[in-house]
Design an enzyme around this catalytic site. Structure first.
Site, PDB file in Angstrom:
ATOM      1  N   CYS A 177      45.865  37.613  36.863  1.00 48.12           N
ATOM      2  CA  CYS A 177      44.729  37.199  36.040  1.00 48.12           C
ATOM      3  C   CYS A 177      45.141  36.067  35.111  1.00 48.12           C
ATOM      4  O   CYS A 177      45.635  35.044  35.579  1.00 48.12           O
ATOM      5  CB  CYS A 177      44.101  38.383  35.301  1.00 48.12           C
ATOM      6  SG  CYS A 177      45.232  39.376  34.314  1.00 48.12           S
ATOM      7  N   ARG A 178      44.971  36.241  33.797  1.00 53.99           N
ATOM      8  CA  ARG A 178      45.119  35.114  32.866  1.00 53.99           C
ATOM      9  C   ARG A 178      46.540  34.888  32.376  1.00 53.99           C
ATOM     10  O   ARG A 178      46.858  33.821  31.879  1.00 53.99           O
ATOM     11  CB  ARG A 178      44.212  35.332  31.660  1.00 53.99           C
ATOM     12  CG  ARG A 178      42.735  35.288  31.993  1.00 53.99           C
ATOM     13  CD  ARG A 178      41.893  35.697  30.811  1.00 53.99           C
ATOM     14  NE  ARG A 178      40.468  35.601  31.104  1.00 53.99           N
ATOM     15  CZ  ARG A 178      39.575  36.499  30.736  1.00 53.99           C
ATOM     16  NH1 ARG A 178      39.974  37.568  30.046  1.00 53.99           N
ATOM     17  NH2 ARG A 178      38.308  36.347  31.041  1.00 53.99           N
TER      18      ARG A 178
END
Length: 230
Positions: A177-178
């Site tokens: 993800c981030r």
């Protein structure tokens, strides 16, 4: 003269440090590391008011950490280069190594979710080339479209349950993800394992992957603008 110059230079560098001294601004930078965003979009994802988000973004802009462009009535922000991502990564490493509070937070909030070692980028590259791994980007669609790992399927966390049938059980699934502390990948891995999948997470997120010069693609699934192949 030399001493005065050095002091003035240090004052300018201190502006960057001051801009990073607020947790809201650090979170805004993390979101901007995913791609360009409007003030309104950043306010929504961060939980800040538009006015408050705008104030923080102005401080980041004055410190040279973000750039802006205007389109109609909207102002769009983006991180001022991969160096900003590298700066955030350096800040993370220093905190991990020198602050007991950071270690405790990670141990109590993340280590309990996943005790397996994450997959290194180099290993993922090798395994993806061999075709024996499925890569999931569990970020929202707009972040995926701004840039993602080549061949990664976009399955936002909230959609994971309804899309499990499309995932193969005969090979490992790797979620990202981030960034290294993004809980989306941790939650995705936990849910996948509960359903009998072999699942691990990437050692960090998309911004770090891109900053290291690994190949990326842009655009929605099935319509990618590739900058290289895994």
């Amino acid at each position: 003269m030399s001493s005065d110059f050095k002091h003035q230079l240090s004052e300018q560098f201190a502006r960057v440090g001051k801009a990073l001294s607020n947790p809201n601004r650090l979170e805004l930078l993390e979101y901007l590391a995913q791609g360009e965003r409007s003030v309104e979009a950043l306010a929504q994802v961060s939980g800040l008011s538009v006015a408050n988000a705008s104030q923080h973004l102005q401080q980041l802009r004055r410190a040279g950490l973000v750039t802006t462009r205007k389109e109609g009535l909207y102002v769009y922000y983006q991180a001022a280069g991969d160096e900003v991502v590298e700066l955030l990564e350096a800040l993370r490493r220093v905190g991990e190594r020198n602050l007991a509070e950071v270690e405790q937070l990670i141990r109590s909030n993340l280590a309990t979710k996943d005790r397996m070692d994450p997959l290194a980028a180099e290993e993922l590259l090798e395994r993806a080339q061999e075709g024996d791994v499925t890569v999931l980007d569990v970020r929202p669609a707009e972040e995926y479209e701004d840039g993602h790992l080549p061949g990664a399927a976009n399955v936002p966390l909230q959609e994971l349950g309804e899309r499990l049938e499309g995932l193969p059980k005969d090979q490992e699934v790797v979620a990202y993800c981030r960034g290294p502390y993004c809980v989306l990948a941790y939650e995705a891995v936990a849910r996948l394992r509960e359903q009998g999948y072999q699942a691990r997470r990437l050692e960090y997120g998309f911004p770090e992957w891109k900053a290291e010069g690994h190949p990326v693609e842009e655009g929605p699934e099935g319509d990618s603008d590739s900058e290289g192949e895994v």
